[in-house]
Design a protein around this motif. Structure first.
Motif, PDB file in Angstrom:
ATOM      1  N   LYS A 114     -15.384 -23.725  13.594  1.00 51.75           N
ATOM      2  CA  LYS A 114     -15.900 -22.923  12.484  1.00 51.75           C
ATOM      3  C   LYS A 114     -16.916 -21.887  12.966  1.00 51.75           C
ATOM      4  O   LYS A 114     -16.940 -20.748  12.493  1.00 51.75           O
ATOM      5  CB  LYS A 114     -16.527 -23.844  11.443  1.00 51.75           C
ATOM      6  N   GLN A 115     -17.747 -22.276  13.928  1.00 51.90           N
ATOM      7  CA  GLN A 115     -18.789 -21.378  14.423  1.00 51.90           C
ATOM      8  C   GLN A 115     -18.241 -20.301  15.351  1.00 51.90           C
ATOM      9  O   GLN A 115     -18.740 -19.171  15.377  1.00 51.90           O
ATOM     10  CB  GLN A 115     -19.854 -22.199  15.151  1.00 51.90           C
ATOM     11  N   PHE A 116     -17.189 -20.624  16.118  1.00 50.09           N
ATOM     12  CA  PHE A 116     -16.698 -19.734  17.167  1.00 50.09           C
ATOM     13  C   PHE A 116     -15.444 -18.958  16.757  1.00 50.09           C
ATOM     14  O   PHE A 116     -14.987 -18.094  17.512  1.00 50.09           O
ATOM     15  CB  PHE A 116     -16.408 -20.578  18.418  1.00 50.09           C
ATOM     16  N   PHE A 117     -14.888 -19.250  15.571  1.00 58.03           N
ATOM     17  CA  PHE A 117     -13.601 -18.671  15.191  1.00 58.03           C
ATOM     18  C   PHE A 117     -13.693 -17.161  14.990  1.00 58.03           C
ATOM     19  O   PHE A 117     -12.930 -16.391  15.589  1.00 58.03           O
ATOM     20  CB  PHE A 117     -13.072 -19.351  13.926  1.00 58.03           C
ATOM     21  N   PHE A 118     -14.605 -16.718  14.144  1.00 55.44           N
ATOM     22  CA  PHE A 118     -14.670 -15.289  13.817  1.00 55.44           C
ATOM     23  C   PHE A 118     -15.117 -14.427  15.001  1.00 55.44           C
ATOM     24  O   PHE A 118     -14.555 -13.341  15.213  1.00 55.44           O
ATOM     25  CB  PHE A 118     -15.569 -15.073  12.606  1.00 55.44           C
ATOM     26  N   PRO A 119     -16.117 -14.835  15.814  1.00 55.89           N
ATOM     27  CA  PRO A 119     -16.403 -14.040  17.013  1.00 55.89           C
ATOM     28  C   PRO A 119     -15.213 -13.949  17.957  1.00 55.89           C
ATOM     29  O   PRO A 119     -14.943 -12.876  18.520  1.00 55.89           O
ATOM     30  CB  PRO A 119     -17.580 -14.793  17.661  1.00 55.89           C
ATOM     31  N   LEU A 120     -14.486 -15.064  18.109  1.00 59.32           N
ATOM     32  CA  LEU A 120     -13.322 -15.035  18.988  1.00 59.32           C
ATOM     33  C   LEU A 120     -12.190 -14.202  18.397  1.00 59.32           C
ATOM     34  O   LEU A 120     -11.450 -13.534  19.132  1.00 59.32           O
ATOM     35  CB  LEU A 120     -12.841 -16.466  19.255  1.00 59.32           C
ATOM     36  N   MET A 121     -12.053 -14.206  17.077  1.00 59.34           N
ATOM     37  CA  MET A 121     -11.023 -13.392  16.441  1.00 59.34           C
ATOM     38  C   MET A 121     -11.305 -11.902  16.653  1.00 59.34           C
ATOM     39  O   MET A 121     -10.395 -11.123  16.986  1.00 59.34           O
ATOM     40  CB  MET A 121     -10.948 -13.716  14.947  1.00 59.34           C
ATOM     41  N   ARG A 122     -12.565 -11.496  16.472  1.00 62.90           N
ATOM     42  CA  ARG A 122     -12.919 -10.095  16.719  1.00 62.90           C
ATOM     43  C   ARG A 122     -12.716  -9.725  18.184  1.00 62.90           C
ATOM     44  O   ARG A 122     -12.236  -8.619  18.493  1.00 62.90           O
ATOM     45  CB  ARG A 122     -14.368  -9.851  16.302  1.00 62.90           C
TER      46      ARG A 122
END
Length: 336
Positions: A114-122
């Protein structure tokens, strides 16, 4: 090993969702198109169906749109779920480096995902644009090579053949080198993204600087990538012959395919963990202070010993009044 199990579950979910999202619309389409489903082992039925695609699309437009939409929806689902699982796996690998004593738990896995998903997606979207730019540059380079070879054909066919082979090899080597370099920057950028919590561009830039200053890091990744390719090839080679056996071969090959996928997932986690540890040891980990030796601190310095030494005359001159002070009665008896 728990992360390998999570990836195996991911593969099973993807297979199930393929039949749900794509299989049912395709089945309906095949029935309406009049395709004989018993002849799916032969590709000629499918080729005959698509012999006139314009007429097929005009006649069954809504079914074609449904099939295309289902395929795109499945691709979006698989990509999102796979990126979510990879975020959790990368987060657990990095967290195990920072906190080795913490055990694995699904609660921590979902928290890291949950914490790393959006930074990794970008970051993944940014890397995709980099790959598109590289593909565009290679396309321009290939077009220039084709133009040179075409111009050489008008002069000499032997020269054109030589130039074609030479530039093709050069283009292949450049493409492999650039692909390997971008993959190395991508993986080290994930490490930067996790440990430093920076943006996509900053992580990409820091990874490039890290690989430029420490070029042995690139060769380490190249060695790991080569080992991953070789072992994955042999793992896939074991299960491939069973696909040639009708019906039974597909049933037998599925468990082997699952084991092959688990082996590839384990190797991928090994590569990721090695890169994370290598980057952490060189860039993040602070050197421990050297403990002082108490015995060495208590021992007198040789220079101080030499500087504090005195000559015998100095010693006697200093000690004489001390003896007189220590025995004051002697002076009184002398006076008396």
């Amino acid at each position: 090993m728990q992360l390998v199990g999570v990836q195996a579950v991911l593969m099973i979910i993807n297979c199930i969702m393929f039949f749900v999202i794509v299989g049912i619309p395709l089945f309906i389409s095949f029935v309406i198109f009049g395709l004989d489903l018993t002849g799916l082992t032969q590709a000629k039925d499918i080729l005959n169906m698509f012999s006139s695609p314009s007429e097929l699309i005009a006649k069954y437009l809504w079914l074609v749109l449904m099939v295309v939409t289902s395929i795109l929806l499945y691709f979006l689902f698989v990509t999102t779920l796979g990126l979510y699982v990879f975020s959790g796996s990368a987060g657990m690998v990095g967290r195990s480096i920072l906190e080795p004593s913490e055990p694995f738990s699904m609660k921590r896995f979902f928290a890291e995902a949950k914490q790393f998903f959006f930074p990794l997606m970008r970051y993944t979207l940014f890397i995709s644009l980099v790959f598109v730019a590289i593909a565009f540059m290679l396309g321009l380079f290939g077009g220039g090579i084709a133009a040179i070879v075409s111009a050489a054909k008008t002069q000499d066919s032997t020269l054109a053949l030589f130039l074609g082979i030479f530039f093709s090899l050069v283009l292949a080597l450049v493409a492999i080198g650039m692909l390997l370099a971008v993959l190395a920057v991508t993986v080290y950028g994930i490490a930067v993204l996790f440990f430093r919590r920076e943006g996509s561009w900053k992580a990409f830039k820091d990874a490039c600087v890290f690989l430029w200053n420490r070029q042995h890091a690139f060769w380490l990744y190249a060695l790991l990538f080569l080992g991953y390719i070789v072992v994955s090839f042999f793992a896939m080679l074991i299960s491939y012959p069973f696909h040639l056996i009708p019906i039974i071969g597909t049933i037998i090959s599925f468990p082997l395919q699952l084991i092959s996928y688990m082996v590839q997932g384990y190797l991928g986690l090994v590569v990721l963990a090695v890169v994370f540890i290598f980057y952490y040891e060189l860039e993040i980990k602070k050197p421990e202070p050297v403990a002082a030796d108490p015995v060495a601190d208590m021992a007198p310095d040789a220079a101080s010993i030499d500087g504090g030494s005195k000559s015998p005359e100095d010693t006697s001159a200093v000690q004489a009044p001390q003896r007189a002070d220590a025995l004051p009665g002697l002076d009184e008896q002398g006076k008396g």
